[in-house]
Enzyme design. Structure first.
Site, PDB file in Angstrom:
ATOM      1  N   SER A   1       0.811  -1.215   0.000  1.00 57.68           N
ATOM      2  CA  SER A   1       0.000   0.000   0.000  1.00 57.68           C
ATOM      3  C   SER A   1       0.845   1.266   0.000  1.00 57.68           C
ATOM      4  CB  SER A   1      -0.925   0.013   1.223  1.00 57.68           C
ATOM      5  OG  SER A   1      -0.169  -0.059   2.426  1.00 57.68           O
TER       6      SER A   1
ATOM      7  N   HIS B   1      -2.974  -3.404  -5.551  1.00 60.67           N
ATOM      8  CA  HIS B   1      -3.317  -2.996  -4.187  1.00 60.67           C
ATOM      9  C   HIS B   1      -4.815  -3.173  -3.967  1.00 60.67           C
ATOM     10  CE1 HIS B   1      -3.701   0.496  -1.095  1.00 60.67           C
ATOM     11  NE2 HIS B   1      -3.709  -0.678  -0.510  1.00 60.67           N
TER      12      HIS B   1
ATOM     13  N   GLU C   1      -6.152  -0.847  -6.820  1.00 56.13           N
ATOM     14  CA  GLU C   1      -5.222   0.146  -7.330  1.00 56.13           C
ATOM     15  C   GLU C   1      -4.094  -0.563  -8.081  1.00 56.13           C
ATOM     16  OE1 GLU C   1      -3.784   4.242  -5.380  1.00 56.13           O
ATOM     17  OE2 GLU C   1      -3.269   2.471  -4.195  1.00 56.13           O
TER      18      GLU C   1
ATOM     19  N   ASN D   1      -3.332   5.978  -0.359  1.00 61.40           N
ATOM     20  CA  ASN D   1      -2.755   6.326   0.941  1.00 61.40           C
ATOM     21  C   ASN D   1      -2.098   7.699   0.958  1.00 61.40           C
ATOM     22  OD1 ASN D   1      -3.556   4.206   2.549  1.00 61.40           O
ATOM     23  ND2 ASN D   1      -1.856   2.911   1.929  1.00 61.40           N
TER      24      ASN D   1
END
Length: 284
Positions: free
Chosen positions: A121, A142, A154, A192
Site C-alpha cells: 500500500s 493494491h 489500485e 494512501n
C-alpha cells in the site's frame, strides 16, 4: 499475455489481505495456492475464508456453495508449490526487505512469463523489483480491505513494468469484478497519499479537543458523504497499519505526513482497532 491463460493464482501470505485475495480469486473460478511460512498461519487463513464464505452464503451473495469455492484453494508452506501459477500476488509484511526476499525467491521458482504482483500500500514497486533479473513483470495490485467486499483495486506501475503486465493486471482485477484505477510508482500511490493525512488530521482534531470522536466522524460522514469518518476508518484499517503507512510517507514526503502523536500512543499501548477489540472505539 491474455486473461485466458491465467488459470492458477498464487498468493503469498495468508493474513487478512492474503486470504481475502485467495477467496475472491477462487470465487471467480481460479485455482489458488495460498502460501504462508507456518502451517498455523495457513490454517488461520482458511478459518477466515470459511467464515467469510458462510456470511456471504447467508446473504445469498454467492453463485455457488462455499464448499466448491473452498475446494479451489490449496494451502501450503512451500514456496515451490507456486511454480505453476500464472500470477502470484504477494501480501506479506509491509517491509521492503521482506518483500525483496520473497520476490527474489519467486523469480527462481516461477515460470519466466508469470506476472509477479505485490499488494503493498505504500512501498515502491520499483524498489521491490530492483534486484530481479526481470523487474518488468512486477506490478502493484493494491486490493482494499476487506477484499471480498471492497470494489476497488489500485494498479501501480513500476519504473520498468511492461504494458503487457499493466493490461493483465487490469484484466484480472476486472475479472474479479473489481473496478481499477492506475497510479504511477510515487509514495503512497493515490489512495494512501491522500488518505493518511486525512486520518491523521482527524486524530489530531480529536486529540486537541476540536470535537468528540463521534462528532468528528459524523461531521465527515454527513458533511462530505464518506461512508466512515477518519477515526472509525482508522480502527477498521488497524492503527498499527495506519502508523506504518504514515511513517513511510513521512520519510518520503516530509512533515505533512508526520503521524499524529495520539496514533503513536495508541499503537504503543496495543489498542490497534477492531482486531484487538479497542482503538478509538470499543469493538466486539
Amino acid at each position: 499475455m491474455s486473461i485466458e491463460r491465467i488459470d492458477r493464482v498464487g498468493v503469498v501470505g495468508a493474513g487478512t489481505m492474503g486470504n481475502g485475495i485467495a477467496q475472491v480469486a477462487a470465487t471467480h473460478g481460479y485455482d489458488v495456492v495460498m502460501r504462508d511460512i507456518k502451517e498455523e498461519f495457513v490454517e488461520s487463513g482458511f478459518e477466515n475464508i470459511d467464515d467469510s464464505l458462510d456470511r456471504l452464503a447467508n446473504r445469498d451473495a454467492l453463485e455457488e456453495g462455499p464448499e466448491a469455492i473452498r475446494d479451489r484453494i490449496e494451502g501450503t508452506t512451500t514456496l515451490e508449490d507456486l511454480e505453476d501459477c500464472d500470477l502470484v500476488v504477494e501480501a506479506a509484511l509491509e517491509d521492503l526487505e521482506v518483500k525483496r526476499d520473497i520476490f527474489d525467491d519467486l523469480e527462481d521458482v516461477c515460470d519466466d512469463d508469470a506476472v509477479l504482483a505485490t499488494n503493498t500500500s505504500t512501498l515502491s514497486i520499483t524498489s521491490i523489483a530492483a534486484n530481479l533479473k526481470r523487474p518488468e513483470r512486477v506490478i502493484g495490485l493494491h486490493f482494499m480491505n476487506p477484499v471480498p467486499i471492497m470494489e476497488g483495486v489500485e494498479v501501480v506501475v513500476g519504473e520498468k513494468t511492461t504494458d503487457n503486465a499493466v493490461d493483465l493486471a487490469h484484466e484480472v482485477a476486472e475479472d474479479l469484478e473489481k473496478t481499477t484505477w492506475q497510479s504511477d510508482d510515487k509514495p503512497g500511490f493515490v489512495t494512501n497519499r491522500i488518505l493518511m493525512p486525512w486520518i491523521n488530521e482527524g486524530i489530531r482534531a480529536y486529540d486537541e479537543g476540536v470535537a468528540t470522536k463521534e462528532d468528528i466522524d459524523a461531521g465527515m460522514e454527513l458533511g462530505t458523504n464518506v461512508p466512515m469518518g477518519p477515526l472509525t476508518l482508522a480502527d477498521h484499517i488497524g492503527l498499527d497499519i495506519c502508523l506504518h503507512a504514515s511513517e513511510t510517507l513521512h520519510e518520503e514526503l516530509g512533515d505533512r505526513y508526520k503521524p499524529a502523536y495520539l496514533l503513536k500512543r495508541k499503537v504503543e499501548t496495543g489498542d490497534l482497532g477492531k482486531k484487538t477489540g479497542k482503538g478509538f472505539y470499543e469493538h466486539d
